[in-house]
Design an enzyme around this catalytic site. Structure first.
Site, short mmCIF file in Angstrom:
data_model
loop_
_atom_site.label_atom_id
_atom_site.label_comp_id
_atom_site.label_asym_id
_atom_site.label_seq_id
_atom_site.Cartn_x
_atom_site.Cartn_y
_atom_site.Cartn_z
N ARG A 95 48.89 44.82 48.85
CA ARG A 95 47.90 45.04 47.77
C ARG A 95 46.52 44.90 48.41
NH1 ARG A 95 49.43 43.82 42.37
NH2 ARG A 95 47.48 44.87 41.81
N ASP A 243 40.15 38.48 41.23
CA ASP A 243 40.93 38.84 42.41
C ASP A 243 40.10 38.78 43.68
OD1 ASP A 243 43.84 40.22 41.77
OD2 ASP A 243 42.48 40.26 40.07
N ASN A 253 38.01 42.02 39.03
CA ASN A 253 39.15 41.55 38.24
C ASN A 253 39.81 42.76 37.60
OD1 ASN A 253 40.69 39.25 37.28
ND2 ASN A 253 39.88 39.70 35.25
N LYS A 254 40.86 42.53 36.85
CA LYS A 254 41.64 43.62 36.25
C LYS A 254 40.73 44.59 35.50
CE LYS A 254 45.10 44.21 36.72
NZ LYS A 254 45.72 45.11 37.72
#
Length: 354
Positions: A95, A243, A253-254
């Site tokens: 990732r 993240d 972030n998301k």
């Protein structure tokens, strides 16, 4: 502390009897399935396929995956070290956005270097010990973040969160939901609004499931309902995870987090980010340098395996967005609550001992 099984009766990731075990987050909330992995390649694939997700949990899983992979390598030192380097490269490719992944890999590399010319059997044990330490430190950091962040959340608050930044995204307890847990543990009456978080529905599937397990009141809303609830005065504050956080305090972030931050700013609500020190990446000056993962369009075209978008329609799927530092009221870490100006606050925080 290695198993980190919460009072709610689940764990995210653990080393168990010579293998890595993960709670399959793709199956939640319908099924609670534990998957056992005995090969490093399968652990790396599990990270990519989102069996496990959340930056801290990804880092912990990679550390255990590397420890597992060393047991598949030859005992001859040169071949072992070449194999270990290849394993590190494989996990780094799993990732691209979550910096905790690379932080954990670097910790494992440093531990390998520290044991030097020790027998390969001792190197394997040292790397497993390091992975266990990364796991346990993450749990402790989340608990401490929860204690510190709880002070920012008033009694009776309605907290909006986006994605899942709870025990499922960490080795245990959680970052954003760690703050919620910390407020609950401090005796405050807290309730949560959980954004659905399209397209992977981490809020609807995971955050709600986790909070029900924790007996914390939660209501799921679609992502496009937050603005109206803020206008009505039904939301007190926003708490999310991260993240990767750049040197100036920009937060990846998301996807959808940036929109929530803008809405909070417009409505005069504090927008807090909870993340361990391992999520900060001072090699990147600002959010423009954070790599953003583009995931498969099929994750947008389908919900639960049912197609909702015509096959020929183009789809974009950036998995993350970047929230500018000026929209963040505070960064909650295990080493303290940081306030602007963030570049100086982050530098000072990272120089303090954990």
């Amino acid at each position: 502390m290695n198993d980190a099984i919460l009072d709610e009766g689940f764990f995210t990731v653990r080393w168990h009897e010579g293998a890595v075990e993960l709670l399959d987050q793709r199956a939640l909330p319908l099924r609670e399935t534990v998957l056992r992995f005995e090969h490093a390649e399968d652990v790396a694939r599990a990270i990519t396929d989102m069996v496990v997700r959340g930056a801290p949990a990804i880092g912990v899983t990679a550390a255990f995956g590397l420890a597992l992979g060393t047991r598949e390598l030859p005992d001859e030192r040169g071949a072992f070290d070449r194999g270990f380097a290849a394993l590190c490269e494989r996990f780094a490719a799993a990732r691209p956005t979550a910096v905790n992944l690379f932080w954990a890999i670097d910790r494992m590399k440093a531990r390998r270097a520290a044991v030097g010319d020790s027998p390969v059997t001792a190197v394997r044990e040292a790397l497993l010990a390091e992975a266990r330490a990364i796991h346990d430190e993450d749990v402790a950091a989340c608990v401490q973040m929860g204690r510190l962040g709880a002070e920012l959340v008033p009694d009776g608050a309605a907290v909006l969160t986006h994605c899942n930044a709870g025990a499922l995204a960490t080795a245990g307890y959680g970052t954003a939901l760690g703050v919620v847990r910390g407020a609950r543990d401090a005796g405050k009456k807290i309730r949560v609004f959980a954004d659905e978080t399209r397209p992977f529905l981490q809020g609807a599937r995971l955050t709600a499931w986790e909070l029900v397990k924790a007996r914390i009141p939660v209501t799921v809303i679609t992502d496009n309902m937050a603005a109206d609830l803020m206008r009505r005065g039904e939301i007190t504050c926003v708490v999310v995870g991260a993240d990767r956080i750049a040197r100036n305090g920009d937060v990846a972030n998301k996807i959808g987090t940036y929109g929530v931050a803008v809405l909070a700013h417009v409505h005069g609500l504090p927008f807090y980010v909870a993340a361990p020190s391992s999520t900060f990446d001072v090699t990147i000056p600002d959010g423009a340098g954070i790599p953003i993962e583009e995931r498969s369009p099929e994750e947008v075209r389908q919900i639960g395996g049912v197609r909702i978008v015509a096959v020929d329609v183009p789809v974009r799927h950036p998995a993350f967005d970047v929230t500018p530092a000026e929209l963040v009221a505070a960064l909650i870490t295990e080493r303290g609550v940081l306030r602007p100006p963030y570049e100086a606050a982050i530098a000072a925080m990272l120089t303090r001992s954990a």
